[in-house]
Design an enzyme around this catalytic site. Structure first.
Site, short mmCIF file in Angstrom:
data_model
loop_
_atom_site.label_atom_id
_atom_site.label_comp_id
_atom_site.label_asym_id
_atom_site.label_seq_id
_atom_site.Cartn_x
_atom_site.Cartn_y
_atom_site.Cartn_z
N ASP A 36 0.80 -1.20 -0.06
CA ASP A 36 0.06 -0.04 -0.09
C ASP A 36 0.95 1.26 0.02
OD1 ASP A 36 -1.89 -1.92 0.31
OD2 ASP A 36 -2.82 -1.21 2.06
N HIS B 57 3.95 -2.28 3.15
CA HIS B 57 3.81 -0.86 2.49
C HIS B 57 4.94 -0.71 1.75
CE1 HIS B 57 1.04 -0.90 5.65
NE2 HIS B 57 0.13 0.01 5.30
#
Length: 288
Positions: free
Chosen positions: A74, A213
């Site tokens: 992400d 991430h």
């Protein structure tokens, strides 16, 4: 007598002339280049040309009975980290899914395009990392989704078909399937490669979706160890859509999915869904 001599001379000369002409003709025939005979063209025959192509046939990376995992990232792209993750995936012939923030893709479009070209899936993480809570207006939801889809397609040329809601705030009004997770690396909190590695490797299972991430160097450090170890353990790394396809799951807009376990005892594939709750709320750092 003189007349007979003249006639003899003329006769000899004539004979010599004929012999010379004959010799020249024979010699010229030896050096003639005869044209190659060709068959007449039948205009009623259709001539088919075979074109060669270097494009490889499309093949799946997995079989139905393989152990599958979907790694997801992400908040990117962010080239200093994203590129390192892509290096690992490419080296190990693997793919992942990147849920990107729309207002970042133009700045880091080379990394986004590379991920797409390697076969990774690109999903939306909204345009400006906005939490799409139940109180969020329809106008804001539509704008955040539409703008992100447009920004991504401008780079990849392909429509986006999945998204991940920031903060884990699912919303039935979202126009795409919402992909959650079942294994959280907590990399946003730890910023520590060893902890990230252990959080993933101690909890993975066939059909899980892992949350990471591509903003933090420690995440890339962990991925450099996680990917080869998962492969050594017998897993194949696939995109979210490939995982769902392998398990016979058809994703629907406005519904959320956080895993896709394999078929067990002739039952249908299990897709674990979540409601509009926050599994792990976080506030990511802004990395420029």
């Amino acid at each position: 007598m003189k007349q007979n001599k003249k006639m003899l001379v003329v006769a000899v000369a004539a004979i010599l002339l004929v012999c010379a002409i004959t010799a020249i003709g024979v010699n010229s025939k030896k050096h003639d280049i005869q044209p190659q005979k060709t068959k007449p063209v039948d205009e009623n025959i259709t001539h088919v040309t075979t074109e060669t192509t270097t494009e490889a046939p499309t093949t799946k990376r997995f079989n139905s009975d393989d152990k599958l995992i979907a790694l997801t990232f992400d908040d990117g792209p962010y080239s200093p980290v994203t590129e390192r993750i892509l290096d690992v995936l490419e080296k190990n012939n693997s793919v992942a899914t990147f849920f990107v923030v729309g207002d970042r893709v133009d700045t880091y479009q080379k990394s986004l395009k590379r991920a797409f070209d390697l076969g990774c899936q690109i999903g939306s993480h909204t345009y400006s990392h906005t939490y799409l809570k139940s109180s969020t207006s329809d106008e804001v939801i539509k704008s955040e989704i539409d703008k992100s889809l447009s920004a991504i397609k401008n780079i990849t040329g392909e429509d986006v078909i999945i998204m991940r809601p920031p903060g884990g705030f699912c919303n039935e009004r979202i126009s795409l399937p919402e992909i959650m997770w079942s294994v959280d690396s907590l990399d946003w909190k730890n910023r520590n490669a060893d902890k990230n590695y252990n959080n993933v490797m101690n909890n993975v299972y066939d059909g899980c979706i892992v949350l990471m991430h591509d903003l933090y160097p420690a995440t890339a450090d962990a991925v450099e160890r996680i990917v080869p170890q998962l492969i050594a353990d017998g897993y194949k790394l696939v995109t979210v859509s490939e995982l769902m396809e392998a398990r016979g799951i058809t994703m629907e807009a406005g519904k959320s999915y956080n895993s896709a376990k394999p078929v067990v005892e002739e039952t249908t594939s299990e897709a674990t869904s979540t409601t509009s709750t926050v599994s792990t709320e976080y506030t990511p750092d802004t990395v420029e």
